[in-house]
Design a protein around this motif. Structure first.
Motif, PDB file in Angstrom:
ATOM      1  N   LEU A  62      59.840   7.763  61.052  1.00 50.08           N
ATOM      2  CA  LEU A  62      59.439   8.249  59.737  1.00 50.08           C
ATOM      3  C   LEU A  62      59.278   7.099  58.755  1.00 50.08           C
ATOM      4  O   LEU A  62      59.979   6.095  58.816  1.00 50.08           O
ATOM      5  CB  LEU A  62      60.496   9.232  59.217  1.00 50.08           C
ATOM      6  CG  LEU A  62      60.748  10.462  60.093  1.00 50.08           C
ATOM      7  CD1 LEU A  62      61.872  11.308  59.516  1.00 50.08           C
ATOM      8  CD2 LEU A  62      59.479  11.298  60.240  1.00 50.08           C
ATOM      9  N   ILE A  63      58.343   7.280  57.840  1.00 43.10           N
ATOM     10  CA  ILE A  63      58.136   6.296  56.782  1.00 43.10           C
ATOM     11  C   ILE A  63      59.325   6.309  55.827  1.00 43.10           C
ATOM     12  O   ILE A  63      59.754   5.265  55.339  1.00 43.10           O
ATOM     13  CB  ILE A  63      56.815   6.593  56.036  1.00 43.10           C
ATOM     14  CG1 ILE A  63      55.625   6.507  57.001  1.00 43.10           C
ATOM     15  CG2 ILE A  63      56.606   5.631  54.866  1.00 43.10           C
ATOM     16  CD1 ILE A  63      54.324   7.042  56.416  1.00 43.10           C
ATOM     17  N   ASN A  64      59.864   7.491  55.557  1.00 44.20           N
ATOM     18  CA  ASN A  64      61.008   7.628  54.646  1.00 44.20           C
ATOM     19  C   ASN A  64      62.171   8.325  55.324  1.00 44.20           C
ATOM     20  O   ASN A  64      61.980   9.290  56.059  1.00 44.20           O
ATOM     21  CB  ASN A  64      60.659   8.477  53.422  1.00 44.20           C
ATOM     22  CG  ASN A  64      59.633   7.882  52.502  1.00 44.20           C
ATOM     23  OD1 ASN A  64      58.818   8.597  51.964  1.00 44.20           O
ATOM     24  ND2 ASN A  64      59.652   6.575  52.312  1.00 44.20           N
ATOM     25  N   THR A  65      63.373   7.893  55.017  1.00 42.96           N
ATOM     26  CA  THR A  65      64.550   8.707  55.283  1.00 42.96           C
ATOM     27  C   THR A  65      64.591   9.814  54.236  1.00 42.96           C
ATOM     28  O   THR A  65      63.870   9.776  53.236  1.00 42.96           O
ATOM     29  CB  THR A  65      65.833   7.877  55.184  1.00 42.96           C
ATOM     30  OG1 THR A  65      65.984   7.422  53.822  1.00 42.96           O
ATOM     31  CG2 THR A  65      65.798   6.677  56.119  1.00 42.96           C
ATOM     32  N   LEU A  66      65.444  10.797  54.451  1.00 41.20           N
ATOM     33  CA  LEU A  66      65.563  11.877  53.468  1.00 41.20           C
ATOM     34  C   LEU A  66      65.991  11.332  52.110  1.00 41.20           C
ATOM     35  O   LEU A  66      65.457  11.732  51.061  1.00 41.20           O
ATOM     36  CB  LEU A  66      66.559  12.932  53.965  1.00 41.20           C
ATOM     37  CG  LEU A  66      66.797  14.112  53.008  1.00 41.20           C
ATOM     38  CD1 LEU A  66      65.513  14.859  52.700  1.00 41.20           C
ATOM     39  CD2 LEU A  66      67.846  15.066  53.600  1.00 41.20           C
ATOM     40  N   ALA A  67      66.938  10.393  52.095  1.00 43.46           N
ATOM     41  CA  ALA A  67      67.408   9.825  50.822  1.00 43.46           C
ATOM     42  C   ALA A  67      66.276   9.112  50.091  1.00 43.46           C
ATOM     43  O   ALA A  67      66.139   9.218  48.864  1.00 43.46           O
ATOM     44  CB  ALA A  67      68.570   8.860  51.078  1.00 43.46           C
ATOM     45  N   GLU A  68      65.438   8.395  50.836  1.00 42.00           N
ATOM     46  CA  GLU A  68      64.306   7.706  50.211  1.00 42.00           C
ATOM     47  C   GLU A  68      63.296   8.701  49.669  1.00 42.00           C
ATOM     48  O   GLU A  68      62.732   8.517  48.576  1.00 42.00           O
ATOM     49  CB  GLU A  68      63.644   6.782  51.241  1.00 42.00           C
ATOM     50  CG  GLU A  68      64.506   5.599  51.651  1.00 42.00           C
ATOM     51  CD  GLU A  68      63.991   4.883  52.891  1.00 42.00           C
ATOM     52  OE1 GLU A  68      64.613   3.877  53.273  1.00 42.00           O
ATOM     53  OE2 GLU A  68      62.984   5.333  53.474  1.00 42.00           O
ATOM     54  N   LYS A  69      63.056   9.774  50.424  1.00 37.71           N
ATOM     55  CA  LYS A  69      62.105  10.800  49.985  1.00 37.71           C
ATOM     56  C   LYS A  69      62.584  11.448  48.681  1.00 37.71           C
ATOM     57  O   LYS A  69      61.791  11.682  47.759  1.00 37.71           O
ATOM     58  CB  LYS A  69      61.962  11.862  51.077  1.00 37.71           C
ATOM     59  CG  LYS A  69      60.863  12.882  50.815  1.00 37.71           C
ATOM     60  CD  LYS A  69      60.915  14.026  51.814  1.00 37.71           C
ATOM     61  CE  LYS A  69      60.845  13.550  53.237  1.00 37.71           C
ATOM     62  NZ  LYS A  69      60.808  14.692  54.197  1.00 37.71           N
ATOM     63  N   ILE A  70      63.874  11.723  48.612  1.00 37.52           N
ATOM     64  CA  ILE A  70      64.440  12.303  47.389  1.00 37.52           C
ATOM     65  C   ILE A  70      64.193  11.374  46.199  1.00 37.52           C
ATOM     66  O   ILE A  70      63.766  11.802  45.123  1.00 37.52           O
ATOM     67  CB  ILE A  70      65.951  12.574  47.577  1.00 37.52           C
ATOM     68  CG1 ILE A  70      66.148  13.744  48.545  1.00 37.52           C
ATOM     69  CG2 ILE A  70      66.630  12.865  46.242  1.00 37.52           C
ATOM     70  CD1 ILE A  70      67.592  13.939  48.998  1.00 37.52           C
ATOM     71  N   GLN A  71      64.441  10.102  46.414  1.00 36.45           N
ATOM     72  CA  GLN A  71      64.249   9.112  45.349  1.00 36.45           C
ATOM     73  C   GLN A  71      62.793   9.081  44.878  1.00 36.45           C
ATOM     74  O   GLN A  71      62.514   9.063  43.671  1.00 36.45           O
ATOM     75  CB  GLN A  71      64.659   7.741  45.889  1.00 36.45           C
ATOM     76  CG  GLN A  71      64.430   6.575  44.946  1.00 36.45           C
ATOM     77  CD  GLN A  71      64.711   5.235  45.623  1.00 36.45           C
ATOM     78  OE1 GLN A  71      65.482   5.161  46.587  1.00 36.45           O
ATOM     79  NE2 GLN A  71      64.094   4.189  45.151  1.00 36.45           N
ATOM     80  N   LEU A  72      61.850   9.109  45.814  1.00 39.65           N
ATOM     81  CA  LEU A  72      60.434   9.024  45.464  1.00 39.65           C
ATOM     82  C   LEU A  72      59.927  10.291  44.791  1.00 39.65           C
ATOM     83  O   LEU A  72      59.127  10.229  43.849  1.00 39.65           O
ATOM     84  CB  LEU A  72      59.612   8.731  46.720  1.00 39.65           C
ATOM     85  CG  LEU A  72      59.805   7.328  47.309  1.00 39.65           C
ATOM     86  CD1 LEU A  72      59.267   7.268  48.735  1.00 39.65           C
ATOM     87  CD2 LEU A  72      59.144   6.277  46.436  1.00 39.65           C
TER      88      LEU A  72
END
Length: 311
Positions: free
Chosen positions: A71-81
């Motif tokens: 994945l391009i993002n982890t869940l934590a990164e997706k939340i941040q974005l």
């Protein structure tokens, strides 16, 4: 942005919810157009934007051959974005076999309508849902007329842009093409990890490195090579260069990620670093000894500082 990780009893009563559903991996430029459409619809009805996403990735549950999902993002990164993008609510649905076995009708009545009471659902023309993927845009429209919500289509052109962008980003990252990946993302590709003990060879030649442990097995790690990077730690920002690879000059066997932070000399074992890839410098090379490696690292540092000064 409020993040909700279970349905009942924690979900609030949404105000004229404008919802969409998807993985939003990357939250890249293509996704940003869908988010803009959501926010425009929410403004019309004085409502809230709600994204429904799933964790773990549905392919890990429903695919007969799940394979390695990167994945391009982890869940934590997706939340941040998504928070940065100005979304009001993110609902993270625990995806399992029971959820995947809902009929299309149950999915609409007992999931979407029961928990979200949507004012508007924004969905791709080709979106499929429910057991056997029997539900589609037209079924949602039928229920919308009965239950009182609108269904708005994400255009084929926009969906194609999302798919093309995601594919190009992954391909670019795996081929050292950081410029292309960052262009489609709209931000520098990043990952985070903990600083762990290494073999400390770098410090003997004047280039101490922070060895990174990436906890997410699903996170896409770019191709081997040397990169100019920017670094965040706590509230501080730094610049540096990073090597991903097996370190053939020192007979390394295991793939490692090492970051040399410029003008820095502190013990940061156990610290979390966020690494942003700004520029690809060169591929991994086997040198004839540490002196030759040191000379190349000096050249890399000069090139990295030049690249970072222009960003």
């Amino acid at each position: 942005m409020k993040v909700h990780r279970e349905l009942a009893p924690s979900l609030p009563h949404f105000n004229h919810a404008v919802i969409t559903i998807g993985t939003f991996d990357g939250v890249h430029q293509g996704h940003q157009q869908i988010l803009a459409q959501m926010k425009a619809e929410a403004a019309k009805v004085n409502g809230e934007t709600v994204i429904i996403t799933f964790h773990p990735h549905p392919r890990k549950i429903v695919s007969s051959v799940p394979g390695d999902i990167k994945l391009i993002n982890t869940l934590a990164e997706k939340i941040q974005l998504l928070e940065k993008a100005g979304i009001d609510h993110l609902v993270v649905i625990p995806f399992d076999h029971e959820f995947s076995n809902q009929t299309a009708d149950d999915y609409i009545r007992d999931f979407l309508f029961k928990y979200f009471q949507p004012s508007v659902i924004i969905i791709g023309y080709d979106h499929r849902f429910g057991k056997g993927r029997t539900g589609d845009y037209h079924l949602l429209e039928q229920y919308g007329r009965e239950l009182g919500f609108e269904v708005k289509e994400i255009s084929e052109e926009m969906l194609n842009q999302v798919v093309i962008s995601s594919t190009r980003i992954r391909e670019a990252l795996l081929n050292n093409d950081i410029d292309t990946a960052n262009h489609f993302l709209g931000y520098p590709y990043f990952f985070e990890g903990l600083v762990v003990e290494g073999n400390k060879i770098g410090r003997t030649i004047g280039f101490p490195t922070a060895n990174m442990h990436i906890s997410s097995e699903e996170k896409l790690i770019p191709a081997n090579g040397v990169y100019a990077v920017s670094i965040s730690m706590d509230e501080e920002s730094f610049t540096g260069m990073m090597n991903i690879g097996v370190r053939p000059t020192v007979d390394g066997k295991k793939r490692v990620i090492e970051v040399n932070i410029f003008d820095f000399n502190r013990d940061i074992y156990g610290k979390k670093l966020v690494i942003r890839l700004e520029k690809f410098l060169r591929g991994e090379v086997k040198f004839n000894g540490l002196d030759e490696l040191k000379a190349q690292l000096n050249a890399d540092r000069t090139q990295a500082m030049q690249a970072l000064s222009s960003h």
